[in-house]
Design a protein around this motif. Structure first.
Motif, PDB file in Angstrom:
ATOM      1  N   LEU A 183       5.618   0.830  -9.291  1.00  0.00           N
ATOM      2  CA  LEU A 183       4.636  -0.118  -8.760  1.00  0.00           C
ATOM      3  C   LEU A 183       3.312   0.573  -8.466  1.00  0.00           C
ATOM      4  O   LEU A 183       2.246  -0.034  -8.629  1.00  0.00           O
ATOM      5  CB  LEU A 183       5.211  -0.810  -7.523  1.00  0.00           C
ATOM      6  N   GLY A 184       3.342   1.877  -8.078  1.00  0.00           N
ATOM      7  CA  GLY A 184       2.100   2.632  -7.929  1.00  0.00           C
ATOM      8  C   GLY A 184       1.354   2.719  -9.257  1.00  0.00           C
ATOM      9  O   GLY A 184       0.130   2.538  -9.305  1.00  0.00           O
ATOM     10  N   LEU A 185       2.107   2.940 -10.347  1.00  0.00           N
ATOM     11  CA  LEU A 185       1.490   2.993 -11.683  1.00  0.00           C
ATOM     12  C   LEU A 185       0.892   1.648 -12.056  1.00  0.00           C
ATOM     13  O   LEU A 185      -0.206   1.581 -12.621  1.00  0.00           O
ATOM     14  CB  LEU A 185       2.535   3.410 -12.726  1.00  0.00           C
ATOM     15  N   VAL A 186       1.627   0.537 -11.720  1.00  0.00           N
ATOM     16  CA  VAL A 186       1.103  -0.790 -12.046  1.00  0.00           C
ATOM     17  C   VAL A 186      -0.227  -1.014 -11.340  1.00  0.00           C
ATOM     18  O   VAL A 186      -1.198  -1.526 -11.928  1.00  0.00           O
ATOM     19  CB  VAL A 186       2.131  -1.874 -11.659  1.00  0.00           C
ATOM     20  N   ILE A 187      -0.308  -0.592 -10.065  1.00  0.00           N
ATOM     21  CA  ILE A 187      -1.552  -0.776  -9.311  1.00  0.00           C
ATOM     22  C   ILE A 187      -2.671   0.075  -9.913  1.00  0.00           C
ATOM     23  O   ILE A 187      -3.814  -0.367 -10.046  1.00  0.00           O
ATOM     24  CB  ILE A 187      -1.308  -0.451  -7.821  1.00  0.00           C
TER      25      ILE A 187
END
Lengths: 103, 166
Positions: free
Chosen positions: A80-84
């Motif tokens: 989810l950090g990568l998605v952000i």
């Protein structure tokens, strides 16, 4: 049908649903949700085999499931950090529109 | 196969199906939380109390909240487009159906030799704790390191762009 076969079939169904989600959805967050479903299906197999094993007191399947839950939590945080980060870069989470590395 | 098993199976599979098929991302996140809860119930019905409550704490308590936060941060004012599935959706569903067919065939083929009934395992949380700091202490330490590294890495990855913009 034995109870163990029932649990294994449910796990197979969950894995297939998660795979379908990861392969077909356009939103990156939903692809991650599909991967989480697949990991959970594997955990269900571990717990089911542990419960019906001849030596459940050895705790092997249980430990594997607990460690796998921990790894899945780390995977969700990084994913989810990568998605952000990708959203900051491209202003979209639509995987069909993120084509910078397409040949 | 008790009625309770079928009830939990319907909750779990229904939640997972809804998560994959629903149009709105927020609805999908809610549905997948239902699937996680169903899985926790399955763990409890398999006499794995520790794993069941860990599932509730980690998946419903942390992962679902994380997903909702990610949706909040990325979809602020985005309008729903009508195409929620990628262009290659047919191939994806065919592959998933083939995988389910293969797995289901394997399970049904081996069903007669699977163990039928066994005694309820006499395993307490105390036993799990002793095993975690005894036989499984090395994996426990590695997992602790991995979780620390993953948390720091997630923060760095998510913050990087902001630092560069300054």
């Amino acid at each position: 049908m034995t109870p163990l076969a029932g649990y294994l079939l449910i796990a197979a169904l969950l894995f297939a649903i998660g795979l379908a989600g990861a392969l077909t959805r356009r939103n990156a967050i939903l692809v991650l949700i599909g991967i989480e479903l697949m990991l959970n299906a594997a955990n269900l197999n571990f717990i089911a085999f542990w419960r019906y094993s001849p030596h459940p007191e050895a705790l092997t399947g249980m430990m594997f499931a607990i460690f796998s839950i921990a790894v899945a939590a780390a995977e969700a945080a990084v994913g989810l950090g990568l998605v952000i980060a990708i959203y900051r870069q491209f202003h979209t989470t639509d995987l069909d529109k993120i084509t910078r590395m397409k040949g | 196969m008790s009625p309770v098993f079928y009830l939990i199976a319907v909750i779990t599979v229904g939640g997972a199906l809804a998560a994959v098929l629903l149009k709105s991302v927020v609805h999908s996140a809610l549905a997948v939380t239902g699937a996680f809860a169903g899985l926790a119930l399955m763990f409890l019905s398999l006499d794995a109390q520790f794993a069941g409550f860990a599932q509730i704490l980690i998946y419903i308590g942390a992962v679902a909240i994380l997903v909702v936060f990610a949706i909040l941060l990325t979809q602020g004012s985005e309008i729903l487009t009508d195409a929620v599935f990628s262009r290659t959706w047919l191939a994806g569903f065919v592959i998933a159906a083939a995988v389910f067919a293969a797995l289901g065939w394997a399970v049904l083929q081996s069903a007669p030799v699977l163990p039928n009934v066994s005694a309820v395992p006499a395993v307490t949380v105390h036993d799990i704790g002793v095993a975690l700091v005894g036989r499984y202490v090395l994996p426990l330490e590695i997992i602790a390191l991995l979780l620390t590294a993953a948390t720091i890495g997630a923060v760095i990855v998510a913050m990087h762009e902001k630092e560069a913009a300054k």
